[in-house]
Design an enzyme around this catalytic site. Structure first.
Site, PDB file in Angstrom:
ATOM      1  N   ASP A  17       0.859  -1.174   0.000  1.00  0.00           N
ATOM      2  CA  ASP A  17       0.000   0.000   0.000  1.00  0.00           C
ATOM      3  C   ASP A  17       0.904   1.235   0.000  1.00  0.00           C
ATOM      4  OD1 ASP A  17      -2.437   1.578   0.444  1.00  0.00           O
ATOM      5  OD2 ASP A  17      -1.656   1.836   2.470  1.00  0.00           O
ATOM      6  N   ASP A  19      -0.271   5.168   0.867  1.00  0.00           N
ATOM      7  CA  ASP A  19      -0.546   6.170   1.904  1.00  0.00           C
ATOM      8  C   ASP A  19      -0.597   5.534   3.282  1.00  0.00           C
ATOM      9  OD1 ASP A  19      -0.906   8.619   0.301  1.00  0.00           O
ATOM     10  OD2 ASP A  19      -2.590   7.527  -0.564  1.00  0.00           O
TER      11      ASP A  19
END
Length: 221
Positions: A17, A19
């Protein structure tokens, strides 16, 4: 913690991922979504409890369930433009540069709810290299917590989901990785509440070892 009790995982491929996991964009996310919340007469704190990990239109659907999907998608395009233009305070998560350097020779992919323009802007603002394989919002038909993005990332790397470890920071992201059949390293304060297989406060607290047979070992330190 004694060495024998230190949690560890082994994988053949890594799905990241962005953020909250390798890029700390919380300041920008909060600015943009607080503004959106005020514009829609919603409690900003309640909105911020939902936004992490999801595509913007999915967040809007959860918060405004009676609003037409096409309106959410149109509104999301406005927010994506705002987010792409606003990189003030976007920095790497502690330890991210060394972590990505350690992954440079092993199969890894970015799996993010950002679109490509936003992902490119935030990775550049944080001074991090963009992985050659990336699954962005344009690549999928469903937002996290749906597992589609992680499944697509694993397929593009050529590995079974069970051979992959996902790195995530949010409830939606961890749920997506688990639904894809992957083990999860949770990064940061949001992740720990959702029972990842291995949890670290940031990436300085993670040891990465690439073995001769190609296996990648992760250990909390």
């Amino acid at each position: 913690m004694p060495a024998t009790a230190t949690p560890a995982l082994t994988a053949r491929a890594v799905l990241l991922d962005m953020d909250g996991t390798i890029v700390d964009s919380d300041a920008a996310v909060e600015r943009i979504w607080r503004r959106w919340a005020v514009e829609h007469d919603l409690d900003p704190e309640a909105v911020l409890r939902v936004v992490h990990g999801r595509q913007g239109h999915a967040t809007m659907a959860a918060l405004l369930p009676d609003r037409p999907a096409e309106q959410n998608h149109a509104d999301n395009r406005v927010l994506l433009a705002r987010e792409t233009a606003d990189t003030e305070g976007v920095v790497p998560v502690a330890g991210a540069p060394a972590f990505l350097a350690a992954l440079s020779g092993v199969p890894h992919a970015l799996v993010t709810s950002a679109d490509l323009a936003l992902a490119t802007a935030r990775m550049a603002a944080a001074g991090l290299p963009m992985p050659a394989v990336r699954v962005t919002a344009e690549s999928v038909g469903a937002s996290k917590p749906d597992p589609e993005g992680f499944l697509k990332g694993a397929a593009e790397l050529g590995y079974a989901p069970g051979d992959c470890v996902a790195f995530e920071d949010s409830e939606a992201g961890i749920a997506a990785a688990r639904a894809a059949g992957m083990r999860v390293v949770g990064v940061g304060p949001r992740a720990g509440a959702h029972a990842p297989d291995l949890a670290v406060p940031d990436l300085t607290r993670l040891s990465v070892t690439v073995r001769e047979d190609g296996a990648i070992g992760f250990r909390a330190v």
